[in-house]
Design an enzyme around this catalytic site. Sequence first.
Site, PDB file in Angstrom:
ATOM      1  CB  THR A 133      -1.218   0.052   1.452  1.00 31.07           C
ATOM      2  OG1 THR A 133      -1.217   1.360   1.151  1.00 31.07           O
ATOM      3  CG2 THR A 133      -0.240   0.293   2.738  1.00 31.07           C
ATOM      4  CD  GLU A 135      -1.987   5.481   4.331  1.00 31.43           C
ATOM      5  OE1 GLU A 135      -1.948   5.945   5.256  1.00 31.43           O
ATOM      6  OE2 GLU A 135      -3.407   6.229   3.432  1.00 31.43           O
ATOM      7  CE1 TYR A 157      -3.971  -1.787   5.037  1.00 32.90           C
ATOM      8  CE2 TYR A 157      -2.861   0.299   4.726  1.00 32.90           C
ATOM      9  CZ  TYR A 157      -3.706  -1.141   4.295  1.00 32.90           C
ATOM     10  OH  TYR A 157      -3.580  -1.535   2.706  1.00 32.90           O
ATOM     11  CE  LYS A 161      -1.584  -5.097   3.352  1.00 31.63           C
ATOM     12  NZ  LYS A 161      -1.703  -5.633   2.864  1.00 31.63           N
TER      13      LYS A 161
END
Length: 341
Positions: A133, A135, A157, A161
């Site tokens: 991601t 992010e 998160y 990841k």
Amino acid sequence: MKKKIALIFGVTGQDGAYLSKFLLKKKYKVYGVKRRSSIINTQRIDDIYIDINSKSNFILCYGDLTDSSSILSLIKKIKPSEIYNLAAQSHVKVSFEVPEYSADVNGLGALRILEAIKNLNFEKKIRFYQAGTSEMFGRTKERFQNEKTPFYPASPYGVSKSFAHWITINYREAYGIFACNGILFNHESPIRGETFVTKKIIQGLMKIKMNKQKKLYLGNLYAKRDWGHAKDYVEAMWKMLQQKNPDDYVIATGKTLTIKEFVNKAAKKIGFKLKWVGKGINEKAINIENNMPIIECHKRYLRPVEVDYLKGNTQKAKKKLNWSPKISIDDLIDEMIQHEL
């Protein structure tokens, strides 16, 4: 020629549904993994799932990324040629509220799949895709983010990841597994989850238009995101696993909009004329037709650490995968509005 078999973790999500349909068109046999739940949550794949006794090329099975034995058992039984790990606790704001669970599913879940591939001696038989991601870039200062941009995650998160990304690279280098990371920027669709901001905006504005809702509450209006269509992005996932050598790729559009700009586009298409007033948390959108505020900001929807700007550089994907996005942001919004209608 032997039919390819795909195993998809997270099949009931947006990406899982689009990827399943894409692979079925490619004549794959698809096994989709879902968690056991008392609630039926297969609505995104109901059009391809028949029943457990059918001879369909799409088969639903139960498993959980927090359970090593279920992962090992599924891979041993199915012997897939490709595994796509799309399962995750994928809501950024929620990851601050359930950080340990997010880390377990997102980070250790990827590790459990890789361990199963290694322990079953399937390193040369299975190709593995890990869903990354944007992010992971988080609070980076670089204007465009590519495969070499250092990660600076700003949420549990993003951190979880990042672990999954690096453990995938580690197992690729240590054990020779054909393992790829797709660093996917925001990708949306009509079947996006209702708590994600694009879906929330479209759905909220449509309900206000139909007098089923009075106001829409949002957080940071000035966060810039690179939004594409999930249908385009699942094709990129598949292309990664068809290459001669495994590698990692940024998948994005290279264009950004603020949340506010997305709202303005959607509102205009739905038939609203908006006037924005106020600043900061007090900023709101007034419906010019009746002079009523229909969009307001609320601190509840602000993250503890904000990510202000994400924009992907996809030169590598264009060159090596021959991939570029086909669906524009305007077409995406039109499709999401039609779905709500």
